[in-house]
Write a protein that holds these residues in place. Structure first.
Motif, PDB file in Angstrom:
ATOM      1  N   VAL A  10      -1.234  -7.565   2.524  1.00 52.49           N
ATOM      2  CA  VAL A  10      -1.286  -6.924   1.207  1.00 52.49           C
ATOM      3  C   VAL A  10       0.102  -7.004   0.581  1.00 52.49           C
ATOM      4  CG1 VAL A  10      -1.950  -4.854  -0.067  1.00 52.49           C
ATOM      5  CG2 VAL A  10      -2.934  -5.294   2.211  1.00 52.49           C
ATOM      6  N   SER A  12       2.619  -9.926  -1.960  1.00 52.61           N
ATOM      7  CA  SER A  12       3.096 -11.311  -1.819  1.00 52.61           C
ATOM      8  C   SER A  12       4.604 -11.437  -1.991  1.00 52.61           C
ATOM      9  CB  SER A  12       2.399 -12.190  -2.857  1.00 52.61           C
ATOM     10  OG  SER A  12       2.810 -11.790  -4.150  1.00 52.61           O
ATOM     11  N   PRO A  14       8.719 -11.090  -0.524  1.00 50.37           N
ATOM     12  CA  PRO A  14       9.366 -11.778   0.599  1.00 50.37           C
ATOM     13  C   PRO A  14       8.912 -11.264   1.967  1.00 50.37           C
ATOM     14  CG  PRO A  14      10.997 -11.091  -1.040  1.00 50.37           C
ATOM     15  CD  PRO A  14       9.685 -10.539  -1.495  1.00 50.37           C
ATOM     16  N   VAL A  15       8.541  -9.996   2.059  1.00 50.03           N
ATOM     17  CA  VAL A  15       8.146  -9.460   3.372  1.00 50.03           C
ATOM     18  C   VAL A  15       6.737  -9.914   3.741  1.00 50.03           C
ATOM     19  CG1 VAL A  15       7.708  -7.345   4.660  1.00 50.03           C
ATOM     20  CG2 VAL A  15       9.784  -7.560   3.267  1.00 50.03           C
ATOM     21  N   ALA A  37      -1.826  -7.927  -6.245  1.00 57.13           N
ATOM     22  CA  ALA A  37      -2.419  -7.254  -7.402  1.00 57.13           C
ATOM     23  C   ALA A  37      -2.023  -7.916  -8.726  1.00 57.13           C
ATOM     24  CB  ALA A  37      -1.994  -5.784  -7.412  1.00 57.13           C
ATOM     25  N   THR A  95      10.231  -5.823 -14.222  1.00 56.99           N
ATOM     26  CA  THR A  95       9.713  -4.655 -13.495  1.00 56.99           C
ATOM     27  C   THR A  95       9.127  -3.652 -14.478  1.00 56.99           C
ATOM     28  OG1 THR A  95      11.761  -3.352 -13.594  1.00 56.99           O
ATOM     29  CG2 THR A  95      11.559  -4.930 -11.790  1.00 56.99           C
ATOM     30  N   ASN A 119       3.416  -8.960  -9.451  1.00 55.63           N
ATOM     31  CA  ASN A 119       3.252 -10.406  -9.698  1.00 55.63           C
ATOM     32  C   ASN A 119       3.364 -11.114  -8.362  1.00 55.63           C
ATOM     33  OD1 ASN A 119       6.240  -9.448 -10.367  1.00 55.63           O
ATOM     34  ND2 ASN A 119       6.358 -11.448  -9.364  1.00 55.63           N
ATOM     35  N   THR A 128      18.285 -10.299  -7.502  1.00 58.45           N
ATOM     36  CA  THR A 128      19.594 -10.930  -7.675  1.00 58.45           C
ATOM     37  C   THR A 128      19.937 -11.834  -6.499  1.00 58.45           C
ATOM     38  OG1 THR A 128      20.183  -8.873  -8.778  1.00 58.45           O
ATOM     39  CG2 THR A 128      21.974 -10.347  -8.335  1.00 58.45           C
ATOM     40  N   LEU A 238      -6.521  -6.572  -6.147  1.00 56.73           N
ATOM     41  CA  LEU A 238      -5.973  -5.283  -5.728  1.00 56.73           C
ATOM     42  C   LEU A 238      -6.650  -4.822  -4.445  1.00 56.73           C
ATOM     43  CD1 LEU A 238      -4.253  -2.719  -6.534  1.00 56.73           C
ATOM     44  CD2 LEU A 238      -6.341  -1.895  -7.674  1.00 56.73           C
ATOM     45  N   ALA A 274       3.471  -3.746   0.399  1.00 56.55           N
ATOM     46  CA  ALA A 274       3.153  -3.599  -1.030  1.00 56.55           C
ATOM     47  C   ALA A 274       4.147  -2.684  -1.730  1.00 56.55           C
ATOM     48  CB  ALA A 274       1.729  -3.067  -1.172  1.00 56.55           C
ATOM     49  N   ARG A 278       3.927   1.909  -3.203  1.00 57.40           N
ATOM     50  CA  ARG A 278       2.510   1.542  -3.234  1.00 57.40           C
ATOM     51  C   ARG A 278       1.930   1.266  -1.847  1.00 57.40           C
ATOM     52  NH1 ARG A 278       2.447  -2.411  -8.351  1.00 57.40           N
ATOM     53  NH2 ARG A 278       4.340  -3.185  -7.337  1.00 57.40           N
ATOM     54  N   LEU A 456      16.606   0.078  -7.353  1.00 59.24           N
ATOM     55  CA  LEU A 456      15.368  -0.655  -7.038  1.00 59.24           C
ATOM     56  C   LEU A 456      15.259  -0.928  -5.541  1.00 59.24           C
ATOM     57  CD1 LEU A 456      15.314  -3.121 -10.049  1.00 59.24           C
ATOM     58  CD2 LEU A 456      13.979  -1.037  -9.780  1.00 59.24           C
ATOM     59  N   HIS A 457      16.104  -0.307  -4.756  1.00 56.46           N
ATOM     60  CA  HIS A 457      16.078  -0.465  -3.296  1.00 56.46           C
ATOM     61  C   HIS A 457      15.623   0.860  -2.703  1.00 56.46           C
ATOM     62  CE1 HIS A 457      19.535  -3.555  -4.008  1.00 56.46           C
ATOM     63  NE2 HIS A 457      18.357  -4.067  -4.271  1.00 56.46           N
ATOM     64  N   GLY A 489       8.530  -3.898   4.685  1.00 60.63           N
ATOM     65  CA  GLY A 489       9.267  -3.658   3.445  1.00 60.63           C
ATOM     66  C   GLY A 489      10.422  -2.695   3.644  1.00 60.63           C
TER      67      GLY A 489
HETATM   68  P1  FAD Z   1       7.847  -6.607  -3.237  1.00 58.68           P
HETATM   69  O1  FAD Z   1       8.701  -7.788  -3.507  1.00 58.68           O
HETATM   70  O2  FAD Z   1       8.047  -5.411  -4.072  1.00 58.68           O
HETATM   71  O3  FAD Z   1       6.333  -7.073  -3.308  1.00 58.68           O
HETATM   72  C1  FAD Z   1       5.273  -6.176  -3.149  1.00 58.68           C
HETATM   73  C2  FAD Z   1       4.045  -6.741  -3.849  1.00 58.68           C
HETATM   74  O4  FAD Z   1       2.908  -5.974  -3.444  1.00 58.68           O
HETATM   75  C3  FAD Z   1       4.096  -6.668  -5.372  1.00 58.68           C
HETATM   76  O5  FAD Z   1       3.972  -7.954  -5.915  1.00 58.68           O
HETATM   77  C4  FAD Z   1       2.906  -5.791  -5.743  1.00 58.68           C
HETATM   78  O6  FAD Z   1       2.251  -6.187  -6.933  1.00 58.68           O
HETATM   79  C5  FAD Z   1       2.004  -5.955  -4.536  1.00 58.68           C
HETATM   80  N1  FAD Z   1       1.047  -4.832  -4.380  1.00 58.68           N
HETATM   81  C6  FAD Z   1       1.314  -3.514  -4.471  1.00 58.68           C
HETATM   82  N2  FAD Z   1       0.199  -2.796  -4.223  1.00 58.68           N
HETATM   83  C7  FAD Z   1      -0.792  -3.699  -3.970  1.00 58.68           C
HETATM   84  C8  FAD Z   1      -2.164  -3.564  -3.645  1.00 58.68           C
HETATM   85  N3  FAD Z   1      -2.742  -2.359  -3.455  1.00 58.68           N
HETATM   86  N4  FAD Z   1      -2.919  -4.691  -3.505  1.00 58.68           N
HETATM   87  C9  FAD Z   1      -2.341  -5.925  -3.637  1.00 58.68           C
HETATM   88  N5  FAD Z   1      -1.015  -6.096  -3.943  1.00 58.68           N
HETATM   89  C10 FAD Z   1      -0.256  -4.994  -4.092  1.00 58.68           C
HETATM   90  N6  FAD Z   1      17.169  -6.905  -3.009  1.00 58.68           N
HETATM   91  C11 FAD Z   1      18.217  -7.431  -2.332  1.00 58.68           C
HETATM   92  O7  FAD Z   1      18.258  -7.364  -1.101  1.00 58.68           O
HETATM   93  N7  FAD Z   1      19.228  -8.061  -2.982  1.00 58.68           N
HETATM   94  C12 FAD Z   1      19.275  -8.132  -4.338  1.00 58.68           C
HETATM   95  O8  FAD Z   1      20.217  -8.710  -4.880  1.00 58.68           O
HETATM   96  C13 FAD Z   1      18.230  -7.539  -5.075  1.00 58.68           C
HETATM   97  N8  FAD Z   1      18.240  -7.558  -6.415  1.00 58.68           N
HETATM   98  C14 FAD Z   1      17.169  -7.084  -7.103  1.00 58.68           C
HETATM   99  C15 FAD Z   1      17.169  -7.208  -8.503  1.00 58.68           C
HETATM  100  C16 FAD Z   1      16.030  -6.847  -9.214  1.00 58.68           C
HETATM  101  C17 FAD Z   1      16.021  -7.005 -10.721  1.00 58.68           C
HETATM  102  C18 FAD Z   1      14.884  -6.358  -8.536  1.00 58.68           C
HETATM  103  C19 FAD Z   1      13.639  -6.006  -9.298  1.00 58.68           C
HETATM  104  C20 FAD Z   1      14.893  -6.203  -7.159  1.00 58.68           C
HETATM  105  C21 FAD Z   1      16.033  -6.560  -6.424  1.00 58.68           C
HETATM  106  N9  FAD Z   1      16.083  -6.457  -5.044  1.00 58.68           N
HETATM  107  C22 FAD Z   1      17.152  -6.957  -4.353  1.00 58.68           C
HETATM  108  C23 FAD Z   1      14.979  -5.864  -4.277  1.00 58.68           C
HETATM  109  C24 FAD Z   1      14.103  -6.955  -3.659  1.00 58.68           C
HETATM  110  O9  FAD Z   1      13.510  -7.717  -4.660  1.00 58.68           O
HETATM  111  C25 FAD Z   1      13.076  -6.260  -2.766  1.00 58.68           C
HETATM  112  O10 FAD Z   1      13.796  -5.635  -1.713  1.00 58.68           O
HETATM  113  C26 FAD Z   1      12.067  -7.224  -2.163  1.00 58.68           C
HETATM  114  O11 FAD Z   1      11.383  -7.945  -3.145  1.00 58.68           O
HETATM  115  C27 FAD Z   1      11.061  -6.413  -1.337  1.00 58.68           C
HETATM  116  O12 FAD Z   1      10.093  -7.288  -0.832  1.00 58.68           O
HETATM  117  P2  FAD Z   1       8.642  -6.810  -0.437  1.00 58.68           P
HETATM  118  O13 FAD Z   1       7.904  -8.011  -0.042  1.00 58.68           O
HETATM  119  O14 FAD Z   1       8.762  -5.698   0.551  1.00 58.68           O
HETATM  120  O15 FAD Z   1       8.029  -6.117  -1.722  1.00 58.68           O
END
Ligand code: FAD
Length: 528
Positions: A10, A12, A14-15, A37, A95, A119, A128, A238, A274, A278, A456-457, A489
């Motif tokens: 659930v 998409s 990086p994790v 989603a 965001t 997205n 970044t 979703l 997610a 979320r 955003l962290h 995450g």
């Molecule tokens: P996310 O990338 O948040 O992905 C989660 C996904 O799950 C989303 O696409 C969401 O739509 C989906 N989702 C949620 N609920 C559901 C559901 N019920 N069903 C289906 N899909 C769902 N981190 C750094 O370490 N270094 C940086 O320099 C840095 N800069 C950043 C700058 C910006 C502008 C932003 C926005 C973030 C930044 N981050 C940075 C944070 C970094 O992007 C996140 O730590 C990272 O993307 C987390 O990865 P993730 O896979 O855990 O979650």
């Protein structure tokens, strides 16, 4: 278990991408179905939007990542596109605010800048790309030190780490020199002013191709590869519910957001990645409600300022020819103004802060043409210090059984407060930022604390640990009490952290994915 193991992922970002890649590479006949989603906003799924050179196309990709608060839904709330409404913060591009003020909005008045991206690629399409390693007390003690080095270097490989990005920038080097003169004597060996490792691939023309979830997915996106054939990514889908019996998950209930149709997808394991609000929301919605779920919220507070580089000081260190060459390099990708990234890392006991210093040709906000720093040929630095928040059970999201959000999932309220030590560290970091800025040039934006949530962290809301009373996940990222429900995450990070967390979260996911692969292989072998 089916003939071939099926894992539902659930999210998409990086994790989720790390789980998909490592599971498919470790298990030659497994299938991974990834549910996202949000929409796919780039041609290659999950690519960094920063790589799009056309400004209109880039703006559209960002708008489409901003969930229902963008476009037509935003207009339906009576908020014109791009408008800043009194009492409402705008979210970073790509965001959307969690507490956006409309119907179905979360409640986060003490954490007002909290935002998410919806997205393919998640926030990882907008980030970044700074990927420093955690150090000192930022390290997670439930992961043995000996294993950590392998996990973190595997994570760096998946994210295409570059420790020397822009290291040939003479302006970047001059910034390091000026900051070293100011702070060098106070910082321990190995933790001085340095380049900030970033995720991406330097291009022959000196620009960067920034990393996103596509980088992590790697071969899974190469049509014709063995892993691609076993990988399916469903956007605008979703996940509403995790099907389980209290100890074992059976699959997920999904809604196709194009048609509104709901169905059940069976799976041998479910990975929920997610994001930090979320993911716990989905667990809560599914009746999985350990007491620490959503609690122990941390971020790193951000004090930030912008400085116009001082021409005289820079000219002592950079020749005119070098500056001209630098300007020519930057002109190749004018929509990506970042030209060097430096840092002063976290170290203990005396410097429990991390500074991120971004050099760019243009300031991050428009300067009036009659401003003395307007059009500064030497450029600008946008810089900030990350300041820690210590985990406390009182801080976090409380989910409701009585109120749903705009997606029909349990709505939540975020509580967040600082104690005197945390306030003091913000003051100290602000003083450090003033020194750093004065060493480099003239402030065009004075040091200030950003509203909470701005980093955003977001961390801690599904923290990992060894005690189920104060953690949601075990040291292999499995939700306590479940054998095949894994979470991923930044929410898993249990420590007080001052730096960008994604590298740490990908390293934690590497451990979780390896363990899950072994478990699925063992279950299968036991059946045969
Ligand atoms: P996310 O990338 O948040 O992905 C989660 C996904 O799950 C989303 O696409 C969401 O739509 C989906 N989702 C949620 N609920 C559901 C559901 N019920 N069903 C289906 N899909 C769902 N981190 C750094 O370490 N270094 C940086 O320099 C840095 N800069 C950043 C700058 C910006 C502008 C932003 C926005 C973030 C930044 N981050 C940075 C944070 C970094 O992007 C996140 O730590 C990272 O993307 C987390 O990865 P993730 O896979 O855990 O979650």
């Amino acid at each position: 278990m089916s003939d071939t193991p099926v894992v539902a992922v659930v999210g998409s970002g990086p994790v989720g991408a790390t789980y998909a890649r490592l599971l498919l590479e470790a298990l030659p006949d497994a299938r991974v179905v990834m549910f996202e989603a949000g929409p796919q906003v780039t041609e290659r799924p999950g690519q960094s939007v920063r790589n799009i050179t056309d400004p209109d196309e880039k703006a559209r990709a960002r708008e489409r990542s901003q969930g229902p608060q963008a476009g037509e839904f935003r207009a339906s709330l009576g908020i014109p596109a791009g408008a800043v409404v009194e009492g409402m913060f705008t979210a970073r591009q790509g965001t959307h605010l969690l507490d956006f003020g409309g119907e179905g909005s979360a409640h986060a008045s003490n954490f007002p800048a909290a935002a998410a991206a919806t997205n393919v690629g998640g926030q990882g399409a907008h980030w970044t790309c700074a990927i420093p390693r955690p150090a000192f007390s930022e390290m997670i003690d439930v992961i043995p030190d000996g294993e950590w080095e392998d996990l973190i270097s595997t994570a760096e490989g998946l994210l295409h780490k570059q420790s020397a990005a822009f290291s040939d920038s003479p302006v970047g080097a001059a910034i390091r020199e000026l900051l070293s003169r100011e702070f060098g004597d106070e910082l321990p060996d190995g933790y001085g002013v340095s380049t900030l490792p970033v995720a991406g691939d330097p291009q022959p023309d000196g620009t960067m191709r920034w990393a996103g979830a596509d980088t992590v997915l790697g071969p899974l996106l190469d049509q014709g590869s063995d892993t691609a054939a076993r990988f399916e990514l469903r956007d605008l889908t979703l996940v509403r519910h995790i099907e389980h019996d209290g100890a074992h998950v059976r699959g997920v209930v999904i809604e196709d957001l194009r048609t509104g149709e709901q169905s059940i997808v069976e799976a041998d394991a479910v990975v929920v990645a997610a994001d930090a609000f979320r993911s716990p929301q989905l667990l809560f919605a599914s009746g999985i409600r350990p007491a620490p779920l959503g609690r122990y919220l941390t971020e790193h507070h951000v004090v930030i300022s912008t400085v116009a580089l001082d021409g005289d000081r820079m000219a002592d260190l950079v020749s005119d020819d070098e500056l001209s060459a630098e300007l020519a390099r930057r002109a190749k990708n004018p929509t990506d103004p970042v030209a060097a990234v430096n840092r002063i890392p976290f170290s203990e006991p005396d410097h429990p802060y991390s500074a991120q210093i971004m050099y760019a040709e243009t300031p991050p906000f428009p300067l009036p043409s009659d401003h003395p720093a307007s059009g500064n040929r030497w450029g600008y630095v946008n810089m900030g210090y990350g300041v820690r928040k210590f985990p406390r059970v009182e801080d976090g999201a409380t989910f409701s059984d009585d109120e749903v959000d705009y997606r029909g999932l349990p709505n939540f309220t975020i509580d967040y407060a600082l104690d005197a030590d945390e306030e003091r560290e913000i003051e100290e970091a602000t003083a450090l930022l003033r020194r750093a800025g004065s060493a480099l040039g003239t402030f065009i934006a004075e040091p200030r604390l950003l509203p909470f949530g701005s980093s955003l962290h977001f961390m801690g809301t599904m923290r990992m640990g060894t005690d189920p009373a104060v953690s949601v996940a075990d040291p292999y990222s499995r939700v306590w009490g479940f054998d095949n429900l894994v979470v991923g995450g930044n929410a898993l990070i249990p420590t007080a952290n001052t730096m960008n967390p994604t590298l740490t979260s990908v390293a934690i996911a590497v451990r979780g994915a390896r363990h899950l692969a072994e478990q699925l292989a063992a279950t299968r072998a036991a059946r045969v």
